[in-house]
Design an enzyme around this catalytic site. Structure first.
Site, PDB file in Angstrom:
ATOM      1  N   ARG A  57      -0.416  -1.182  -6.632  1.00  0.00           N
ATOM      2  CA  ARG A  57      -0.691  -2.482  -6.010  1.00  0.00           C
ATOM      3  C   ARG A  57      -1.612  -3.337  -6.893  1.00  0.00           C
ATOM      4  O   ARG A  57      -1.410  -4.530  -7.053  1.00  0.00           O
ATOM      5  CB  ARG A  57      -1.330  -2.188  -4.651  1.00  0.00           C
ATOM      6  CG  ARG A  57      -1.504  -3.331  -3.733  1.00  0.00           C
ATOM      7  CD  ARG A  57      -1.891  -2.737  -2.360  1.00  0.00           C
ATOM      8  NE  ARG A  57      -2.762  -3.604  -1.628  1.00  0.00           N
ATOM      9  CZ  ARG A  57      -2.350  -4.579  -0.834  1.00  0.00           C
ATOM     10  NH1 ARG A  57      -1.066  -4.808  -0.690  1.00  0.00           N
ATOM     11  NH2 ARG A  57      -3.221  -5.315  -0.180  1.00  0.00           N
ATOM     12  N   TYR A  82     -10.950  -6.906  -6.843  1.00  0.00           N
ATOM     13  CA  TYR A  82      -9.810  -6.007  -6.700  1.00  0.00           C
ATOM     14  C   TYR A  82      -8.981  -5.953  -7.980  1.00  0.00           C
ATOM     15  O   TYR A  82      -8.500  -4.896  -8.369  1.00  0.00           O
ATOM     16  CB  TYR A  82      -8.962  -6.502  -5.525  1.00  0.00           C
ATOM     17  CG  TYR A  82      -7.810  -5.616  -5.154  1.00  0.00           C
ATOM     18  CD1 TYR A  82      -7.992  -4.538  -4.302  1.00  0.00           C
ATOM     19  CD2 TYR A  82      -6.526  -5.871  -5.624  1.00  0.00           C
ATOM     20  CE1 TYR A  82      -6.933  -3.741  -3.937  1.00  0.00           C
ATOM     21  CE2 TYR A  82      -5.461  -5.074  -5.256  1.00  0.00           C
ATOM     22  CZ  TYR A  82      -5.667  -4.010  -4.415  1.00  0.00           C
ATOM     23  OH  TYR A  82      -4.623  -3.210  -4.048  1.00  0.00           O
ATOM     24  N   ARG A 125       0.862  -1.174   0.000  1.00  0.00           N
ATOM     25  CA  ARG A 125       0.000   0.000   0.000  1.00  0.00           C
ATOM     26  C   ARG A 125       0.902   1.229   0.000  1.00  0.00           C
ATOM     27  O   ARG A 125       2.021   1.192   0.513  1.00  0.00           O
ATOM     28  CB  ARG A 125      -0.906   0.010   1.220  1.00  0.00           C
ATOM     29  CG  ARG A 125      -1.996  -1.030   1.150  1.00  0.00           C
ATOM     30  CD  ARG A 125      -2.847  -1.052   2.422  1.00  0.00           C
ATOM     31  NE  ARG A 125      -3.836  -2.104   2.331  1.00  0.00           N
ATOM     32  CZ  ARG A 125      -3.590  -3.386   2.642  1.00  0.00           C
ATOM     33  NH1 ARG A 125      -2.404  -3.738   3.099  1.00  0.00           N
ATOM     34  NH2 ARG A 125      -4.533  -4.295   2.510  1.00  0.00           N
ATOM     35  N   LYS A 161      -2.047  -0.801   7.726  1.00  0.00           N
ATOM     36  CA  LYS A 161      -3.485  -1.040   7.719  1.00  0.00           C
ATOM     37  C   LYS A 161      -3.870  -2.334   8.438  1.00  0.00           C
ATOM     38  O   LYS A 161      -4.782  -2.347   9.256  1.00  0.00           O
ATOM     39  CB  LYS A 161      -4.018  -1.082   6.282  1.00  0.00           C
ATOM     40  CG  LYS A 161      -5.514  -1.320   6.214  1.00  0.00           C
ATOM     41  CD  LYS A 161      -6.032  -1.321   4.799  1.00  0.00           C
ATOM     42  CE  LYS A 161      -7.531  -1.605   4.781  1.00  0.00           C
ATOM     43  NZ  LYS A 161      -8.050  -1.634   3.422  1.00  0.00           N
ATOM     44  N   HIS A 215      -5.886 -10.297   1.407  1.00  0.00           N
ATOM     45  CA  HIS A 215      -7.338 -10.286   1.255  1.00  0.00           C
ATOM     46  C   HIS A 215      -7.930 -11.447   2.040  1.00  0.00           C
ATOM     47  O   HIS A 215      -7.304 -12.492   2.195  1.00  0.00           O
ATOM     48  CB  HIS A 215      -7.731 -10.393  -0.218  1.00  0.00           C
ATOM     49  CG  HIS A 215      -7.437  -9.149  -0.988  1.00  0.00           C
ATOM     50  ND1 HIS A 215      -7.382  -9.129  -2.358  1.00  0.00           N
ATOM     51  CD2 HIS A 215      -7.188  -7.881  -0.581  1.00  0.00           C
ATOM     52  CE1 HIS A 215      -7.108  -7.896  -2.760  1.00  0.00           C
ATOM     53  NE2 HIS A 215      -6.982  -7.129  -1.710  1.00  0.00           N
ATOM     54  N   HIS A 271      -3.345   3.487  -5.418  1.00  0.00           N
ATOM     55  CA  HIS A 271      -3.636   2.059  -5.310  1.00  0.00           C
ATOM     56  C   HIS A 271      -3.450   1.330  -6.643  1.00  0.00           C
ATOM     57  O   HIS A 271      -3.402   0.105  -6.688  1.00  0.00           O
ATOM     58  CB  HIS A 271      -5.060   1.862  -4.769  1.00  0.00           C
ATOM     59  CG  HIS A 271      -5.159   0.801  -3.739  1.00  0.00           C
ATOM     60  ND1 HIS A 271      -4.425   0.794  -2.574  1.00  0.00           N
ATOM     61  CD2 HIS A 271      -5.884  -0.338  -3.715  1.00  0.00           C
ATOM     62  CE1 HIS A 271      -4.720  -0.285  -1.878  1.00  0.00           C
ATOM     63  NE2 HIS A 271      -5.594  -0.997  -2.551  1.00  0.00           N
TER      64      HIS A 271
END
Length: 190
Positions: free
Chosen positions: A141, A173, A40, A69, A164, A138
């Protein structure tokens, strides 16, 4: 919040690399690392030289960090592309302290680029090279995940690396589109 896309086209990725390298080696290295190690942006921007370099300052080590995160530990082996970009940045640096941020802001003394600065760099580069998808921090990633999937890597490994919780999250995603599904049908001839 508007969703961002991966950069799907390798030619556009290479155009972005060329543009950023000609503009600023720091920005180029941020982009290359971002699409190769799948961190991230907050974790990427907070990397210091001590996170990637061995004490001899000549060779690279495995990156070990706790993600901001998720609070999960990540171990990342830097691939050749990442090492090459880091080496180029290192060779263009006047001085090197292991405590320096790799992606230093020009504002203040040893502060990392901000998320907003990184976003501006990526959006500007995307505009210049003609990337029409929605690009954000993002995107780096997501680009890693998309190309890992396109290159046939096990979706469970991709899911694990992206931290995930399940495969459905990873599928959404990655931004898999109908043309990707059509490619699958074209490629698989039993």
């Amino acid at each position: 919040m508007k969703l961002v896309d991966p950069i799907r086209d390798i030619k556009k990725i290479n155009a972005m690399k060329n543009y950023l390298k000609g503009k600023d080696i720091r920005d180029y290295t941020m982009f290359v690392l971002g699409i190769n190690i799948a961190l991230r942006i907050s974790d990427l921007l907070n990397l210091k030289w001590s996170d990637v370099l061995k004490e001899n300052k000549r060779s690279f080590k495995e990156v070990n960090l706790i993600e901001k995160k998720t609070k999960k530990e990540r171990k990342i082996k830097l691939n050749k592309t990442s090492q090459k970009a880091l080496r180029e940045l290192l060779n263009n640096s006047d001085t090197l302290s292991m405590d320096d941020y790799i992606f230093k802001s020009r504002e203040g003394n040893n502060k990392p680029l901000t998320r907003q600065q990184a976003l501006n760099i990526l959006k500007n580069g995307a505009k210049v090279v003609g990337i029409e998808d929605n690009v954000g921090t993002h995107t780096l990633r997501k680009t890693w995940g998309y190309h890992a999937w396109k290159n046939g890597f096990n979706p469970a490994l991709i899911m694990e690396n992206l931290n995930h919780s399940n495969l459905n999250v990873t599928k959404r995603y990655l931004g898999i589109r109908q043309d990707d599904i059509n490619d699958l049908y074209d490629s698989l001839n039993i």
